[in-house]
Design an enzyme around this catalytic site. Structure first.
Site, mmCIF file in Angstrom:
data_model
loop_
_atom_site.group_PDB
_atom_site.id
_atom_site.type_symbol
_atom_site.label_atom_id
_atom_site.label_comp_id
_atom_site.label_asym_id
_atom_site.label_seq_id
_atom_site.Cartn_x
_atom_site.Cartn_y
_atom_site.Cartn_z
ATOM 1 C CE LYS A 275 38.402 43.901 47.205
ATOM 2 N NZ LYS A 275 38.010 42.753 48.056
ATOM 3 N NE ARG A 349 39.270 32.429 45.217
ATOM 4 C CZ ARG A 349 38.357 32.315 46.184
ATOM 5 N NH1 ARG A 349 37.469 31.330 46.154
ATOM 6 N NH2 ARG A 349 38.323 33.179 47.176
#
Length: 497
Positions: A275, A349
């Site tokens: 990030k 996920r």
């Protein structure tokens, strides 16, 4: 940390000392009980006039003013139009009232309005709003409390209401829910160097004191179960992963459980798909889903909910070391389905894939609801006042929506469909973990749907609501505890008839 107020309920009385709090409707209307509490109607009118106070919902006015009975400060709290109050409005009233009591040791709140009967459950909501507003996470501040603006002592608050019995009984339940919300807030607010997967699991184990059965699975057990998706995320960190299973058995007989699954990425750098540095510190909160599930289990156990409930949380840290998984890697989930890792920052996920399959396979629940700070895309779509709701079951989706409206933890349903499902097909594996820019929150939900089979299921994307959401009258914390009150209401309304 915050000093939680002590709250009791009483029949109407004239406050003898401390702070007197009264309610004022939009336009300036107030009850006779309010006038008696402050030593005369003219005092309420004068304070409102000087302050430009109109009685709008959640607005306040105050004055350092004595009464013959010994009150030193008077606070007016606006309730808007009494006939239109609902949802979380009573929590807002309680939070607004608490915001004005300052260092007072004694507070008397007179819950009365003209031509309106305030019910016991509404009084309990006011009290809950006060407790939630009192929360403050400052355990790492070393300045003295008075320099930090914190009260020197916990306030003793008396709420005067017509139906004291109902108020007390309802607040006993509400306090257990408050405990769950506060636990969720504490977990999300805690820095990642203090709260890793192991430490989070230890916090969950403390629920055993309330009668929750807690089982913690370590790395060896996860490998034996074949949780390649979860372990792939964890392999870049020196901190070992955990899967925590919490069981609350409150129903009679062998009733099938309801299940809640939470994403618990204790810190998310993004991994190799790292990030940007700006605001990365907020990723200590990427376990907001797991925090909510833990808080919910605390709430259910604390109020002795008459239901069988399972809480499962997958706890990992996503780091970019030399052993971290790479874009292009293919992992095999516990379900046997293979996943191509396109983006290591779509890691939540992967954790949920194994946690969902494990929960469904082991417990055969009536339904599964998962919570996750899953996508930035849901924040683009909905902002920070609604969480995204996805479901394969219309009845469950409607029940969740209604619970959200009732509690103020609002949801908005977003679509699922075969067109979106095709977007996560992979050239090299059964599926890929990222479908690109468009419909990001939807394709993430489609991914999760592949791991629940035919079980009724809902996914709540709480990325915009679990942390950093706008402050309101009953929450001034960076971490909101979103999901605990919502799911507790769902359980009460639908499964504890």
């Amino acid at each position: 940390m915050s000093k939680r107020p002590s709250i009791s309920f009483s029949e109407f009385e004239v406050p003898q000392k401390g702070v007197a709090v009264v309610l004022v409707a939009k336009g300036g209307g107030f009850a006779d009980e309010a006038a008696k509490a402050v030593g005369g109607a003219e005092k309420i009118a004068r304070i409102a006039d000087i302050s430009g106070f109109t009685g709008a919902l959640g607005k306040t006015a105050e004055a350092i003013e004595t009464t013959p009975a010994g009150v030193e400060k008077i606070v007016l709290v606006g309730v808007g139009e009494p006939g239109k109050l609902g949802n979380d409005d009573w929590l807002k009233i309680g939070g607004a009232a608490f915001s004005q009591i300052g260092n007072a040791e004694r507070v008397t709140l007179t819950l009365a309005l003209p031509e309106t009967t305030i019910a016991g459950d509404e009084a309990a909501d006011v009290a809950l709003g006060m407790v939630l507003r009192s929360y403050k996470f400052d355990r790492y501040k070393t300045r003295k409390s008075e320099e930090n603006g914190e009260p020197k002592h916990a306030a003793k608050i008396t709420i005067c209401v017509a139906d004291t019995h109902s108020a007390r009984k309802t607040f006993e339940v509400a306090e257990a829910v408050a405990d769950g919300v506060i636990q969720a807030r504490n977990l999300v607010n805690e820095p990642a160097n203090i709260l890793g997967p192991v430490e989070f699991a230890e916090e969950a184990e403390k629920l055993e004191k309330l009668g929750v059965k807690v089982e913690v699975l370590g790395e060896k057990e996860l490998k034996k179960l074949g949780m390649g998706a979860l372990l792939g995320v964890a392999q870049g960190s020196v901190r070992p992963p955990r899967l925590v299973v919490m069981e609350w058995h409150g129903a009679k007989g062998k009733e099938k459980p309801i299940a809640f699954v939470g994403k618990g990425v204790v810190f998310d750098t993004g991994g190799i798909s790292i990030k940007p540095a700006a605001n990365m510190e907020d990723m200590k909160g990427d376990m907001g889903g797991a925090a909510a599930v833990t808080g919910l289990m605390r709430a259910l156990a604390g109020r002795k909910a008459k239901v069988n409930a399972i809480g499962v949380i997958g706890l990992v840290e996503n780091m970019p070391d030399g052993n971290a998984q790479r874009p292009g890697d293919i992992v095999t989930s516990m379900s046997g389905q293979t996943i191509e890792v396109i983006n290591t920052d779509a890691e939540g996920r992967l954790v949920l894939a194994d946690a969902l399959h494990y929960t469904n396979d082991r417990f055969k629940p009536r339904f599964i609801i998962n919570l996750a700070t899953l996508t930035g895309a849901v924040m683009v779509a909905l902002g920070q006042y609604h969480a995204g709701l996805f479901s394969n079951d219309d009845e469950l989706a409607d029940q969740l929506y209604d619970a959200g409206q009732s509690t103020g933890e609002k949801l908005w349903r977003l679509p699922l469909g075969t067109e979106y499902d095709k977007m996560i097909d992979s050239k090299f594996a059964d599926m890929k973990n990222s479908a690109g820019r468009y419909g990001g929150s939807i394709t993430a939900a489609q991914f999760l749907k592949r791991f629940v089979g035919e079980t009724p299921w809902a996914h709540l994307d709480v990325a915009g609501t679990a942390m950093g959401s706008p402050a309101n009258e009953y929450n001034q914390s960076w971490a909101s505890g979103f999901g605990v009150r919502l799911l507790d209401r769902l359980v009460r309304d639908q499964f504890e008839s």
